[in-house]
Design a protein around this motif. Structure first.
Motif, PDB file in Angstrom:
ATOM      1  N   GLU A  88       0.829  -1.199   0.000  1.00  0.00           N
ATOM      2  CA  GLU A  88       0.000   0.000   0.000  1.00  0.00           C
ATOM      3  C   GLU A  88       0.869   1.258   0.000  1.00  0.00           C
ATOM      4  O   GLU A  88       0.594   2.227  -0.708  1.00  0.00           O
ATOM      5  CB  GLU A  88      -0.915  -0.021   1.228  1.00  0.00           C
ATOM      6  N   GLU A  91       2.386   1.647  -3.488  1.00  0.00           N
ATOM      7  CA  GLU A  91       1.354   2.115  -4.432  1.00  0.00           C
ATOM      8  C   GLU A  91       1.048   3.598  -4.227  1.00  0.00           C
ATOM      9  O   GLU A  91       0.931   4.356  -5.202  1.00  0.00           O
ATOM     10  CB  GLU A  91       0.074   1.284  -4.258  1.00  0.00           C
ATOM     11  N   ASN A  92       0.925   4.025  -2.966  1.00  0.00           N
ATOM     12  CA  ASN A  92       0.652   5.436  -2.682  1.00  0.00           C
ATOM     13  C   ASN A  92       1.803   6.331  -3.121  1.00  0.00           C
ATOM     14  O   ASN A  92       1.582   7.417  -3.662  1.00  0.00           O
ATOM     15  CB  ASN A  92       0.356   5.640  -1.194  1.00  0.00           C
ATOM     16  N   LYS A  94       3.953   5.726  -5.540  1.00  0.00           N
ATOM     17  CA  LYS A  94       3.926   5.773  -7.008  1.00  0.00           C
ATOM     18  C   LYS A  94       2.817   6.699  -7.498  1.00  0.00           C
ATOM     19  O   LYS A  94       3.017   7.457  -8.453  1.00  0.00           O
ATOM     20  CB  LYS A  94       3.762   4.367  -7.578  1.00  0.00           C
ATOM     21  N   ARG A  95       1.674   6.659  -6.840  1.00  0.00           N
ATOM     22  CA  ARG A  95       0.564   7.540  -7.189  1.00  0.00           C
ATOM     23  C   ARG A  95       0.974   9.004  -7.017  1.00  0.00           C
ATOM     24  O   ARG A  95       0.534   9.875  -7.763  1.00  0.00           O
ATOM     25  CB  ARG A  95      -0.650   7.211  -6.313  1.00  0.00           C
ATOM     26  N   ASP A  96       1.846   9.252  -6.036  1.00  0.00           N
ATOM     27  CA  ASP A  96       2.350  10.609  -5.791  1.00  0.00           C
ATOM     28  C   ASP A  96       3.566  10.951  -6.657  1.00  0.00           C
ATOM     29  O   ASP A  96       4.265  11.932  -6.400  1.00  0.00           O
ATOM     30  CB  ASP A  96       2.716  10.765  -4.317  1.00  0.00           C
ATOM     31  N   LYS A  97       3.829  10.120  -7.652  1.00  0.00           N
ATOM     32  CA  LYS A  97       4.925  10.338  -8.619  1.00  0.00           C
ATOM     33  C   LYS A  97       6.307  10.233  -7.995  1.00  0.00           C
ATOM     34  O   LYS A  97       7.260  10.886  -8.415  1.00  0.00           O
ATOM     35  CB  LYS A  97       4.779  11.690  -9.328  1.00  0.00           C
ATOM     36  N   THR A  99       9.547   7.918  -7.444  1.00  0.00           N
ATOM     37  CA  THR A  99      10.207   6.757  -8.029  1.00  0.00           C
ATOM     38  C   THR A  99      10.563   5.788  -6.922  1.00  0.00           C
ATOM     39  O   THR A  99      11.309   6.138  -6.003  1.00  0.00           O
ATOM     40  CB  THR A  99      11.472   7.190  -8.802  1.00  0.00           C
ATOM     41  N   THR A 100      10.024   4.568  -6.992  1.00  0.00           N
ATOM     42  CA  THR A 100      10.240   3.576  -5.940  1.00  0.00           C
ATOM     43  C   THR A 100      11.301   2.573  -6.384  1.00  0.00           C
ATOM     44  O   THR A 100      11.225   2.014  -7.471  1.00  0.00           O
ATOM     45  CB  THR A 100       8.926   2.848  -5.602  1.00  0.00           C
ATOM     46  N   ASP A 143       9.466   0.590  -9.156  1.00  0.00           N
ATOM     47  CA  ASP A 143       9.854   1.060 -10.489  1.00  0.00           C
ATOM     48  C   ASP A 143      11.182   0.479 -10.944  1.00  0.00           C
ATOM     49  O   ASP A 143      11.479   0.467 -12.132  1.00  0.00           O
ATOM     50  CB  ASP A 143       9.948   2.594 -10.490  1.00  0.00           C
TER      51      ASP A 143
END
Length: 178
Positions: A88, A91-92, A94-97, A99-100, A143
């Motif tokens: 979670e 995902e959050n 990544k949603r906030d742009k 880079t993971t 990512d």
């Protein structure tokens, strides 16, 4: 050459730390068991003005006497949040742009020395359990993956050592590269 006294180091107050511009790096600890490792990561995060730490799964949270032993007060300066589910959190982010990047040994990982920072990007570094590393599910969601090259017989480092190496490398690329 003379060793500096603590009073000469111009350390920030807690308030000044909180108001300082942060390094665009977030640390995610997933199922980290060792309280000393957690405290050490907090101390590293403080040293490099890291934006935030996510403590996921079984990773213990402050206040905790054993974390405090190695954090030496960094739990008071570094912003942190607990979330049971690392997926979670990823995902959050990544949603906030953001880079993971999992810090793990996987197929097609980028060696740390070859990883190129993109100015203006924010990075989240995912570190896993001391025995099992970053879960396959978390790796698949990230990512990309960064691997610390190791030439000895062990091919594993303590989580707090790994965090220190990777955070320093990205920090110096963000702050000091031309």
């Amino acid at each position: 050459m003379r060793k500096l006294e603590n009073s000469e180091l111009e350390r920030k107050s807690i308030e000044a730390f909180k108001e300082s511009e942060k390094t665009p790096i977030i640390i995610v600890l997933d199922d980290v068991r060792s309280l000393h490792n957690i405290g050490s990561v907090f101390r590293t995060a403080d040293a490099f003005l890291i934006e935030k730490i996510y403590l996921c799964g079984i990773t213990a949270t402050p206040p905790n006497k054993e974390i405090h032993k190695t954090a030496l007060g960094a739990t008071e300066t570094v912003t942190w949040e607990h979330n049971q589910d690392v997926l979670e959190v990823i995902e959050n982010l990544k949603r906030d742009k953001v880079t993971t990047l999992a810090i793990e040994q996987v197929q097609s990982a980028i060696f740390l020395q070859d990883f190129e920072i993109e100015k203006g990007e924010k990075y989240a570094l995912v570190f896993g359990n001391e025995v099992h590393g970053v879960s396959q599910e978390a790796v698949a969601l990230c990512d990309g993956c960064i691997e610390i090259p190791q030439l000895g017989t062990k091919h594993s480092l303590n989580i707090s050592v790994s965090a220190g190496i990777v955070v320093w490398d990205l920090f110096q690329k963000l702050r000091y590269s031309k």
